[in-house]
Design an enzyme around this catalytic site. Structure first.
Site, PDB file in Angstrom:
ATOM      1  CE  LYS A   1      -3.545   2.608   0.714  1.00 51.37           C
ATOM      2  NZ  LYS A   1      -4.624   2.922  -0.403  1.00 51.37           N
TER       3      LYS A   1
ATOM      4  CB  CYS B   1      -3.629   9.374  -3.573  1.00 55.48           C
ATOM      5  SG  CYS B   1      -5.015   9.162  -2.600  1.00 55.48           S
TER       6      CYS B   1
HETATM    7  O1  IRO Z   1      -7.788   6.023  -1.128  1.00 56.19           O
HETATM    8  C1  IRO Z   1      -6.735   5.630  -1.323  1.00 56.19           C
HETATM    9  O2  IRO Z   1      -6.085   5.267  -0.571  1.00 56.19           O
HETATM   10  C2  IRO Z   1      -6.215   5.537  -2.930  1.00 56.19           C
HETATM   11  C3  IRO Z   1      -5.005   5.962  -3.176  1.00 56.19           C
HETATM   12  I1  IRO Z   1      -3.512   6.602  -2.086  1.00 56.19           I
HETATM   13  C4  IRO Z   1      -4.636   5.512  -4.683  1.00 56.19           C
HETATM   14  O3  IRO Z   1      -3.605   6.026  -5.290  1.00 56.19           O
HETATM   15  N1  IRO Z   1      -5.683   5.319  -5.498  1.00 56.19           N
HETATM   16  C5  IRO Z   1      -6.848   5.085  -5.058  1.00 56.19           C
HETATM   17  O4  IRO Z   1      -7.929   4.678  -5.844  1.00 56.19           O
HETATM   18  N2  IRO Z   1      -7.175   5.110  -3.763  1.00 56.19           N
END
Ligand code: IRO
Length: 308
Positions: A44, A127
């Site tokens: 993650k 993100c």
């Molecule tokens: O909401 C999120 O954690 C997230 C991330 I950092 C991302 O890079 N892409 C996404 O769809 N969700």
């Protein structure tokens, strides 16, 4: 069938791996990826401090895809730095995804994670789900500044996870900037940011954060993902390794990414919906497609999309 692939000098036993974010937050999830048929363990995206993420509901699937606004829940980089050496026992490449709320976060995470020696670092500049924070990679100069600083403190090959672009001018601007920094691969694409899925029955949004807006993944974003893989493949004349992400549900979807120029593919929504056995199925399906088409390997078909 030879499904192995090499990116920035790192050889992956198969071209399938999890997309950052999908089933890769906790130690248990990362170990399960290690035990699965995944060709790599991708973490993650990590930040300096542990984060709970956004309030739920924050993920919802629908026919054709998913919407999420997880809000970067992660254990914080010290936890991943400790875990990465332990994940070595699975004998597959480890990709550390780093993120941040500001440039300093990225630098701090990079310096710490470098010491844990992952095989690759994926810098998440895309993100879409941090309330009040824009997606960095829609700002070329901000992206350049972060990458220039990161390249000073990283010896491990660094790649960039980009959001989708919808106009050739934007592909060219980003590719032009990337020519000037030491980036070894691209992961294309992150979820399509700030989509809205609603339930007409209850007349409500389906996720809580940001009034229901979130990143869209799955089958419905495949054409956008393929276009971005293809556009960057052509702009770099096939010399920049690309990991295709977006809409990989079947072996044929993966084959399409490879034809567009991807060297490997990441699996997000499908992994969340189907679980880890998706990797074995995808391997089998892609092997069948390649055999039927007369290709001997992933390398053999990469970038071979025909134009009319
Ligand atoms: O909401 C999120 O954690 C997230 C991330 I950092 C991302 O890079 N892409 C996404 O769809 N969700």
């Amino acid at each position: 069938m030879n499904l192995s692939t090499t990116i920035a000098g790192v050889t992956f036993p198969t071209c399938f791996m999890n997309a950052a974010g999908a089933c890769c937050v906790t130690q248990e999830e990362l170990e399960a990826l290690g035990e699965s048929h995944a060709g790599a363990i991708v973490t993650k995206s990590m930040t300096p401090q542990p984060r709970e993420g956004n309030p739920g509901p924050r993920y919802h699937s629908f026919p054709g895809g998913s919407i999420n606004s997880m809000g970067l829940p992660n254990l914080g980089y010290p936890a991943y730095a400790k875990l990465i050496p332990e994940l070595r026992r699975f004998g597959k490449p480890i990709v550390a995804s780093i993120a941040g709320l500001n440039p300093q976060d990225f630098l701090e995470a990079a310096k710490a994670i470098e010491l844990a020696k992952p095989d690759l670092v994926e810098v998440n500049l895309s993100c879409p789900n941090l309330p009040g924070e824009p997606q960095i990679a829609y700002d070329i100069e901000a992206s350049r500044r972060i990458l220039l600083e990161l390249q000073e403190c990283l010896t491990i090959p660094m790649g960039v996870k980009l959001p989708p672009y919808f106009d050739p001018v934007h592909h060219e601007a980003m590719a032009g900037m990337l020519e000037g920094v030491n980036v070894s691969f691209l992961s294309l694409i992150n979820s399509v940011g700030n989509g809205l899925v609603i339930d007409p029955e209850s007349e409500t949004v389906v996720i809580k954060p940001k009034g229901g807006f979130g990143g869209i993944g799955g089958t419905i974003i495949k054409p956008v993902a393929l276009a971005n893989v293809r556009a960057f493949w052509k702009l770099f004349q096939g010399r920049m390794p690309i990991i295709g992400v977006g809409g990989v549900v079947t072996g044929t979807d993966a084959f399409e990414h490879l034809l567009c120029g991807a060297s490997a593919v990441q699996v997000g929504t499908t992994l969340v919906e189907e679980g880890l056995t998706a990797f074995e199925r995808l391997e089998k399906e892609l092997s069948e497609v390649l055999t039927k088409k007369g290709y001997a390997s992933v390398d053999d078909c990469r970038g071979r999309l025909k134009e009319l």
